[in-house]
Design an enzyme around this catalytic site. Structure first.
Site, PDB file in Angstrom:
ATOM      1  CG  HIS A 113      -1.966  -1.082   1.200  1.00  0.00           C
ATOM      2  ND1 HIS A 113      -3.223  -0.944   0.668  1.00  0.00           N
ATOM      3  CD2 HIS A 113      -1.896  -2.355   1.655  1.00  0.00           C
ATOM      4  CE1 HIS A 113      -3.899  -2.087   0.806  1.00  0.00           C
ATOM      5  NE2 HIS A 113      -3.111  -2.963   1.392  1.00  0.00           N
TER       6      HIS A 113
ATOM      7  CG  ASN B 240      -7.896  -4.254   1.070  1.00  0.00           C
ATOM      8  OD1 ASN B 240      -7.203  -3.280   1.334  1.00  0.00           O
ATOM      9  ND2 ASN B 240      -7.417  -5.484   1.050  1.00  0.00           N
TER      10      ASN B 240
HETATM   11 FE1  HDE Z   1      -2.333  -4.796   5.487  1.00  0.00          FE
HETATM   12  N1  HDE Z   1      -0.510  -3.987   5.923  1.00  0.00           N
HETATM   13  N2  HDE Z   1      -1.672  -6.594   6.076  1.00  0.00           N
HETATM   14  N3  HDE Z   1      -4.074  -5.664   4.896  1.00  0.00           N
HETATM   15  N4  HDE Z   1      -2.986  -3.034   4.839  1.00  0.00           N
HETATM   16  C1  HDE Z   1      -0.166  -2.703   5.767  1.00  0.00           C
HETATM   17  O1  HDE Z   1       0.941  -1.394   7.364  1.00  0.00           O
HETATM   18  C2  HDE Z   1      -0.559  -6.833   6.783  1.00  0.00           C
HETATM   19  C3  HDE Z   1      -4.422  -6.965   5.058  1.00  0.00           C
HETATM   20  C4  HDE Z   1      -4.251  -2.735   4.433  1.00  0.00           C
HETATM   21  O2  HDE Z   1      -3.251   3.504   3.966  1.00  0.00           O
HETATM   22  C5  HDE Z   1       1.163  -2.384   6.392  1.00  0.00           C
HETATM   23  O3  HDE Z   1       1.227   0.834   7.650  1.00  0.00           O
HETATM   24  C6  HDE Z   1      -0.496  -8.216   7.165  1.00  0.00           C
HETATM   25  C7  HDE Z   1      -5.833  -7.153   4.864  1.00  0.00           C
HETATM   26  C8  HDE Z   1      -4.335  -1.348   4.082  1.00  0.00           C
HETATM   27  O4  HDE Z   1      -1.530   3.368   5.311  1.00  0.00           O
HETATM   28  C9  HDE Z   1       1.573  -3.707   7.042  1.00  0.00           C
HETATM   29  C10 HDE Z   1      -1.613  -8.803   6.652  1.00  0.00           C
HETATM   30  C11 HDE Z   1      -6.308  -5.908   4.575  1.00  0.00           C
HETATM   31  C12 HDE Z   1      -3.064  -0.830   4.314  1.00  0.00           C
HETATM   32  C13 HDE Z   1       0.431  -4.613   6.651  1.00  0.00           C
HETATM   33  C14 HDE Z   1      -2.350  -7.787   5.991  1.00  0.00           C
HETATM   34  C15 HDE Z   1      -5.201  -4.998   4.592  1.00  0.00           C
HETATM   35  C16 HDE Z   1      -2.248  -1.900   4.796  1.00  0.00           C
HETATM   36  C17 HDE Z   1       2.166  -1.763   5.473  1.00  0.00           C
HETATM   37  C18 HDE Z   1      -2.007 -10.260   6.740  1.00  0.00           C
HETATM   38  C19 HDE Z   1      -7.736  -5.525   4.257  1.00  0.00           C
HETATM   39  C20 HDE Z   1      -2.604   0.582   4.046  1.00  0.00           C
HETATM   40  C21 HDE Z   1       2.292  -0.320   5.897  1.00  0.00           C
HETATM   41  C22 HDE Z   1      -2.348 -10.698   8.046  1.00  0.00           C
HETATM   42  C23 HDE Z   1      -8.652  -5.717   5.350  1.00  0.00           C
HETATM   43  C24 HDE Z   1      -2.940   1.491   5.168  1.00  0.00           C
HETATM   44  C25 HDE Z   1       1.444  -0.180   7.040  1.00  0.00           C
HETATM   45  C26 HDE Z   1      -2.540   2.888   4.796  1.00  0.00           C
HETATM   46  C27 HDE Z   1      -0.923  -1.753   5.181  1.00  0.00           C
HETATM   47  C28 HDE Z   1       0.398  -5.892   7.049  1.00  0.00           C
HETATM   48  C29 HDE Z   1      -3.554  -8.069   5.337  1.00  0.00           C
HETATM   49  C30 HDE Z   1      -5.373  -3.612   4.322  1.00  0.00           C
HETATM   50  C31 HDE Z   1       2.934  -4.242   6.640  1.00  0.00           C
HETATM   51  C32 HDE Z   1       0.608  -8.858   7.967  1.00  0.00           C
HETATM   52  C33 HDE Z   1      -6.620  -8.456   4.995  1.00  0.00           C
HETATM   53  C34 HDE Z   1      -5.563  -0.615   3.564  1.00  0.00           C
HETATM   54  O5  HDE Z   1       1.626  -3.591   8.423  1.00  0.00           O
END
Ligand code: HDE
Length: 698
Positions: free
Chosen positions: A81, A154
């Site tokens: 993202h 999302n």
């Molecule tokens: Fe994320 N995800 N994600 N994700 N995600 C990040 O956090 C992660 C997942 C989502 O506008 C990171 O600040 C893991 C699902 C958005 O700043 C990080 C897993 C969904 C955003 C991270 C998921 C998301 C992130 C990278 C699996 C939808 C952007 C930078 C368990 C519900 C937020 C940060 C923004 C961002 C990890 C799965 C949505 C690395 C480990 C499911 C919208 O922490």
């Protein structure tokens, strides 16, 4: 702050020194320029040198500080993202939800809570384009009176995987390949499909990712989802399961794949610009927040597990109750300070909201806090203004890099009896108002040893993929089949596409055949399903085309004109568009404008060659006979019309513009109209029936 100044060069002759001086002096009504230590700067044009032609001096603290700071301006981009755009706004609750949650923001009808919302793509880097085929992030930070609540979702209601332990594998496979560092921002490559085809649990999400959901027309026209099942908890401690939905006021709308590709060339920042300009114009993007609320009994009655993030609850099975609206009405003042530094974290919840045991959610609760430390560099990232709660916060955490607070006194531990000595004792816990965790059903859900396993129903990977596919219109299904075909065509590992198609046979035999045909391989054998799929009743709510709003509100209409065009026609078109809430974009061969039939000059918003028709939602071609003749030689004009036709948009035209439409291969249909009301009526639609005339879909 320093003002922006025009520089002029004060050049001497012969052996004289050359000096750069600002056009205006420092005392032109602006504040003084200083170093970060507050020392006033006398000269911001020349470094300190030993003589006019001598070396720069190490002593020059003004130069050193300026360059040092510049060298460190970048921070690591988000691992996923990375590319995003955000805005400020508010959430307004419609009615009290006290029956199901004690969360303060949901108690009083009409109450507004400040929000900061960031939209993003997933795979691409921070500088990548806005319109690849990808999932979009939809993250909302609510600054409530009881602390920050982050709903980090999302634009697709399911996810690729069921367990957080697979996330690094997913992301490694989809990002640029490790050795060659391409492709940027796209899943159409070997490693992604190698991995995905080995992971049947991705199948439902792949259906969505290959559908038009992954190429939205605008952030303003996409749905958002919390994905996981969460809990709401009321004052009596009763828990209700909940799924969150954001519904765009402008309706859902997507681009076509060819349009999305061409947008990448026309405007890398298409979605970012769209969001920023809409807010700047006062056309504030708006969504309604909806919930699907249910109890344990309902959850137990479903043929799938509500803790599995690869599953939805169809809206026809459990309707979405609309509980409030979010309006984004203010652009960030500074992209870095706000959009780049905002740190969302699904673990940020407030009393009245709680987690479930969804194993994907549980992993996220760790990840986001952790990632902020590496991205923002310090455990004090919560003190950055965009991240700080707007309510008071106090505890005994102290120190650390970039500590901004200056706590007074000795109370940095608890319990303490400093109050007995007349000293400030610091804050105390509160069992009555503090956050308490819902205890769940430990003897039911958590009974058993420590095991690396998943619950039984998680093994059904295909029923809902089938449900999604069969809920789409025929045209949307063709888009899905064509996207699989396109993506798998980019895969060089020959053993991978057959494996993927073997999975698709479990979803829908017809889809599998179309994709196999599309890439030109024999239909492979069906992969064995871990659990036999069941047929679910189609859910019309899943279709975009079936739920689109036919309106020009929030859309842009391009008006192509040239020398000799009729000004009255243009004027009435612009008025008609604006009256319906649309935006008229004047496009002419020269940005300075054209001389109209009455001799007046009309300035353009965009130059024809730089404003192709994929940047607008419909086009009106207002040309005189001579103007049209001149444009017949311009490929940008022919392409403008050809693409509007190919992208299934309405085309309104003056009678004299017909030769241009003919040259562009436009064939008559209900989207091709004369100018006036007929065109304004058509401009809010896309003409999907036209598609077989312009391309062969899989
Ligand atoms: Fe994320 N995800 N994600 N994700 N995600 C990040 O956090 C992660 C997942 C989502 O506008 C990171 O600040 C893991 C699902 C958005 O700043 C990080 C897993 C969904 C955003 C991270 C998921 C998301 C992130 C990278 C699996 C939808 C952007 C930078 C368990 C519900 C937020 C940060 C923004 C961002 C990890 C799965 C949505 C690395 C480990 C499911 C919208 O922490």
């Amino acid at each position: 702050m320093a003002s922006t100044v025009n520089y002029e060069t004060n050049r001497g002759n012969g052996g004289e020194t050359h000096q750069q001086v600002p056009a205006k002096g420092p005392h032109d009504g602006q504040g003084h320029l200083t170093t970060n230590q507050g020392i006033r700067v006398s000269d911001n044009q020349n470094s300190l040198k030993s003589g006019a032609r001598g070396p720069a001096l190490l002593e020059d603290f003004v130069l050193r500080e300026k360059i040092f700071h510049f060298d460190h301006e970048r921070i690591p981009e988000r691992i996923v993202h990375a590319r995003g755009s955000a805005a400020h706004g508010f959430f307004e609750v419609y009615e009290s939800l006290a029956d199901i949650t004690k969360a303060d923001l949901f108690q009083r009808p009409g109450e507004k809570t400040q929000v900061f919302t960031r939209f993003s793509t997933v795979a691409g880097g921070a500088g990548s384009v806005d319109t690849p085929r990808d999932v979009r992030g939809f993250a909302v930070k609510f600054y409530t009176k009881e602390g920050n609540w982050d709903l980090v979702g999302n634009n697709i209601p399911v996810f690729f995987i069921q367990d957080a332990i697979k996330f690094p594998d997913l992301i490694h496979s989809v990002k640029m390949e490790a050795d060659r560092a391409y492709p940027q921002a796209g899943s159409a490559h070997d490693t992604f499909w190698d991995w995905a085809s080995l992971m049947p649990e991705t199948t439902h999400m792949l259906m969505w990712a290959m559908s038009d959901r992954a190429i939205p027309r605008s952030f303003r026209m996409m749905e958002g989802f919390g994905i996981h099942t969460f809990r709401l908890v009321n004052a009596e401690g009763k828990s209700t399961f909940v799924k969150f939905h954001w519904k765009p006021k402008l309706g859902m709308q997507s681009t076509l794949w060819d349009e999305a590709l061409k947008l990448q060339a026309a405007d890398n920042d298409y979605h970012r610009r769209d969001l920023f300009e809409s807010i700047a114009m006062g056309a504030y993007p708006e969504w309604e927040l909806g919930i699907q609320a249910f109890d344990q009994k309902f959850a137990d009655s479903l043929p799938y597990d509500v803790l599995d993030s690869t599953k939805i609850i169809p809206e026809e099975v459990l309707p979405v109750r609309l509980i409030g609206r979010m309006v984004l009405d203010r652009n960030p003042d500074n992209f870095f300070a706000e959009t780049e530094q905002v740190a969302y974290c699904p673990a940020n919840i407030v009393p009245g909201v709680d987690f479930t045991n969804d194993p994907l959610l549980q992993g996220r609760l760790f990840s986001y806090l952790d990632t902020q430390k590496s991205r923002l560099g310090t455990a004090n990232f919560h003190q950055i203004p965009i991240n700080a709660p707007k309510c008071p916060f106090a505890n005994f955490q102290r120190d650390g890099q970039m500590q901004m607070a200056v706590p007074k006194g000795r109370a940095n531990y608890e319990p303490n009896s400093l109050a007995d000595a007349g000293e400030e004792p610091g804050p105390r816990e509160c069992p009555a108002t503090g956050f308490t965790t819902f205890e769940g059903r430990p003897d039911h859900d958590e009974a058993g040893g420590k095991l690396r396993i998943r619950a039984e129903l998680f093994a059904d990977h295909y029923s809902q993929a089938r449900l999604f596919f069969r809920s789409l219109t025929a045209n949307e299904q063709a888009h899905v089949a064509s996207s699989f075909t396109f993506e798998l065509s980019k895969v060089g590992l020959e053993h991978v596409p057959p494996r993927m198609v073997g999975n698709l046979r479990n979803v829908d035999e017809e889809l599998a055949k179309r994709v196999a045909d599309g890439i030109g391989i024999p239909l492979p054998s069906k992969n064995e399903a871990a659990r036999q799929p069941i047929d679910m009743k189609p859910s019309p709510a899943l279709s975009i085309q079936g739920n689109m709003k036919e309106t020009i509100a929030g859309r842009s209409i391009g008006i192509l004109y040239a020398d000799g065009s009729d000004g009255k026609v243009i004027k009435s078109l612009v008025a008609g568009i604006q009256q319906k809430g649309g935006r008229a974009v004047l496009i002419s061969p020269k940005v300075g404008g054209a001389t109209l039939a009455d001799g007046s000059k009309l300035k353009a918003d965009g130059q024809l060659a730089g404003t192709p028709s994929q940047t607008v939602d419909a086009i009106a071609v207002v040309l005189s006979a001579s103007g049209c003749t001149a444009l017949l030689k311009e490929s940008a004009a022919v392409q403008f019309v050809m693409d509007a036709f190919g992208h299934l948009k309405a085309i309104g035209h003056s009678p004299d513009a017909m030769p241009l439409l003919d040259k562009a291969g436009v064939q008559p249909d209900e989207g091709i109209t004369v100018l006036g009301d007929a065109f304004i009526g058509a401009a809010g639609k896309r003409f999907y029936d036209r598609e077989p005339k312009v391309r062969t879909l899989a």
